[in-house]
Design a protein around this motif. Structure first.
Motif: not given
Length: 750
Positions: A68-72, A90-91, A300-301, A444-445
């Motif tokens: 889901y990273v690129f989608q988000s 950045l990734i 991604s992390i 993410g938060i």
């Protein structure tokens, strides 16, 4: 509330013989034999086995992030082809600086005798500085084998100044405890959101094969998987754990191979993203939108905190090997391949992961993706159980039933009440949000908050315990700290788009933790201020004139420094004194584990003929308390007999030293008399145990004293008592048999 009494450790410097001369219920005896040092280093073969096992437990969350990273990161689509290179760059640097540099090579070194997580870092600080809010520190605790810290001698002035500031400021102590609670709540919030986003993203891949399937159907399938997952928790991670590592290994092989295929087949030039120039260009082109997209890139992390939190199940070296040799390169290849595919198929960003899979591998990859998402969810759920178990040790969470599900693997626990509440939370989030983008905002938060708190604790450890050079600390803050704050600012921007969820969840958990911990501390201070001294004990017994009966009585109390005030009420209403009486205090030390041979700490209550003893039973924050009761009783009796022998040995040694100074020799007849008295005492203890054990549990009702303000009455009379009455009581926590249980009630007005 009774005034808060400060307990000092002035007696730390006393030797054992000198310590023996003091007749105070505040000083514990010191009769422990044990080795010093941390866990023995494992051989390379064992380390490699642990590295393989860790792949299935630790990396499920971060490993499924490519779903889901690129989608988000591109929720409204890609506007410029080079934006893909900016995000990929950045990734690259985020994966390298935070999971690899920060966690694998720095944070893992801040483990507490092999255990990691927010509580491990807090425990290190509590051991080095007196920042705990409950005055239960004892000089003898530092004699436990794995309590001692290896502290360098350089840069002491800066460390001493910071230590002094923390110890002398109550606000600093409260802030550290508050930060620990916040970090714990956020990790639990992370655990709530992982199954939602992972399972939804994996199941959503079915749209590529069946275009007619609706989002509601995908949500329903995901909810069904989650319910089955929670129903299976009672069987324990150990029952299915052996399948985790092979599946996640297959997952990493698949995403790495597909990534490499896409890299070669579509646009190999994406490797130029190693140049950070593309990050600068990305921000120049997109400005505010680029900053907002950081909230997607940070996904991604996700799961990076598991590298540290789960190190106790494995070892530092095994985590380092598995991350460097498998996870890190596989993730780099996966993201590189997706970027290469997107450079050609810019409109497929909404389903990047599944659309970039070659057709023959689609169904195998779909199955492995769903299984990997379930495993990632399982790991975070198990981690939540472990975190709540640790919270209990600080008096920060109501007592709940903890079931140890594995005899082979330490730390694998199951908490039925929490499991049910988590299932409701998961279903509510999944059914309410339905969209992985909104869940990603919330996710993410939680992730960045925990990372920022970990960095804050790490800086304190660097200064106070490691005494790291200030230049290195400044570099860490400027590089890692600045990056995390940048990500934090981005994810907070989406607060109203789902980002409020983990904060609301964390605030609710913190309200429970704060309420329980506040009343717990006030109750402890009340008992400490009203404890029974040796002189008061003699007066109480003389007035009650109790009848002596056969048997062993174990009187449970949370008070470490004396006899609890509830004993006076017991003597007034039940004037019966057993042949042997032991006051047992269950105490949690700020270390992960206490060796079993160092768990019991005894002290005799004078006069000797009463047969009364005090015992502090010490646990680490990952030790299980629900031992088999018969085993606990047997261990207590054996350790008590060992204490009696050591007590005589120390008495003889002290008397020999005193008489040697005066030129007097102890008569052999006196030594024989002592031996006879010792055998008589040991025989009395054995008979008392054979005649039966009675468990006396003090049940204190807590109410706000008359004249308290409205907030205090709500806190104690309603919130605390609601939690206490709806969760497990003391005898259920320690599995005390009801036919040998006697409760003693008393009301505390705080």
């Amino acid at each position: 509330m009774a005034r808060e009494v400060e307990i000092t450790d002035d007696l730390k410097v006393l030797s054992l013989p000198k310590l023996r001369r003091f007749d105070s219920l505040d000083i514990e005896s010191n009769n422990l034999d044990g080795h010093r040092g941390n866990r023995a280093a494992a051989g390379w073969w064992v380390t490699l086995q642990l590295a393989f096992q860790s792949i299935g437990i630790v990396y499920g969350d971060i490993g499924t992030s490519p779903l889901y990273v690129f989608q988000s990161s591109f929720p409204v689509g890609i506007k410029h082809k080079d934006d893909v290179l900016g995000v990929l760059s950045l990734i690259y640097y985020t994966l390298t600086l935070i999971p690899l540099v920060k966690y694998v090579f720095i944070v893992l070194q801040a483990n507490d005798n092999g255990d990691g997580g927010t509580f491990a870092m807090y425990s290190l600080l509590c051991r080095y500085a007196k920042v705990g809010l409950i005055p239960s520190q004892q000089a003898e605790d530092e004699e436990v084998s794995n309590y001692e810290l290896d502290i360098p001698n350089n840069r002491v002035r800066r460390a001493s100044w910071l230590k002094s500031q923390l110890e002398n400021r109550r606000s600093a102590k409260l802030f550290l405890l508050f930060a620990t609670m916040l970090g714990t709540s956020m990790v639990i919030g992370d655990g709530v959101l992982t199954p939602c986003i992972s399972v939804l993203s994996a199941v959503g891949g079915i749209r590529i094969a069946i275009s007619s399937i609706t989002q509601d159907t995908i949500v329903g399938i995901s909810a069904g998987i989650l319910v089955c997952l929670f129903m299976a928790q009672r069987f324990g991670t150990d029952k299915v754990g052996y399948t985790f590592a092979p599946i996640i290994c297959i997952w990493f092989i698949f995403i790495a191979a597909i990534g490499f295929y896409n890299f070669v087949n579509y646009d190999p030039s994406v490797v130029t993203a190693l140049n950070p120039k593309y990050i600068i260009d990305y921000f120049r082109r997109n400005k505010t939108e680029a900053w907002i997209s950081l909230g997607g890139i940070v996904l991604s992390i996700t799961g990076t905190e598991a590298l540290f939190a789960d190190v106790g199940h494995f070892s530092v070296r095994s985590i380092q090997i598995s991350m460097c040799a498998v996870t890190y390169p596989a993730l780099l290849l996966a993201y590189t391949g997706q970027a290469s595919y997107l450079r050609i198929h810019i409109d497929d960003v909404g389903d990047t992961f599944f659309k970039s899979i070659p057709d023959p591998l689609y169904y195998p990859m779909f199955v492995v993706a769903v299984l990997s998402a379930i495993i990632a969810s399982q790991a975070m759920i198990s981690g939540t159980f472990s975190i709540i178990q640790q919270s209990l040790s600080l008096g920060c969470f109501p007592r709940v039933k903890i079931v140890h599900t594995s005899s082979k693997y330490e730390g694998q626990v199951y908490i039925p009440q929490v499991n049910f509440l988590l299932m409701l939370a998961f279903l509510a989030v999944t059914l309410a949000f339905k969209d992985t983008n909104k869940i990603g905002n919330a996710y993410g938060i939680a992730v960045v908050f925990v990372m920022t708190l970990t960095s804050s604790f790490l800086v304190l450890i660097m200064i106070m315990i490691w005494k790291t050079h200030m230049v290195l600390i400044i570099i860490y803050i400027l590089v890692i700290g600045s990056l995390e704050l940048l990500y934090l600012s981005s994810v907070l921007y989406k607060f109203d788009q789902g980002g409020y969820l983990p904060l609301a969840f964390a605030l609710a958990l913190m309200a429970i933790m704060y309420t329980w911990n506040t009343v717990y501390r006030r109750k402890y201070y009340y008992e400490l201020h009203n404890k029974i001294s040796s002189h008061q004990l003699k007066d109480i017994l003389s007035v009650a004139n109790p009848c002596r009966v056969q048997g062993l009585a174990i009187f449970y109390s949370e008070l470490v420094q004396g006899i609890p005030p509830i004993f006076k009420l017991y003597m007034a209403n039940v004037p019966v004194l057993h042949q042997t009486l032991v006051f047992v205090s269950i105490k949690s030390l700020p270390i992960s584990k206490v060796p079993s041979d160092e768990r019991f700490l005894f002290r005799r209550v004078e006069p000797r003929e009463l047969g009364i003893f005090r015992c502090v039973v010490r646990y680490g924050y990952t030790d299980g308390h629900n031992d088999v009761q018969e085993s606990f009783e047997r261990s207590l009796v054996e350790k008590l007999k060992g204490f009696l022998r050591d007590d005589v040995r120390v008495s003889v040694k002290v008397e020999e030293e005193e008489n040697h100074e005066n030129g007097v020799i102890i008569e052999e007849e006196k030594q024989n008399i002592r031996e006879v008295e010792l055998e008589k005492e040991i025989e009395d203890v054995d008979k008392a145990w054979e005649n039966g054990v009675v468990h006396l549990v003090g049940e204190s009702e807590i109410i706000a004293k008359e004249g308290s303000n409205l907030w205090k009455r709500i806190l104690i009379d309603y919130i605390y008592n609601f939690l206490r009455n709806n969760l497990r009581q003391s005898e259920r926590v320690f599995d005390i048999p009801h036919n040998r249980l006697l409760k003693v009630g008393m009301t505390y007005e705080l």
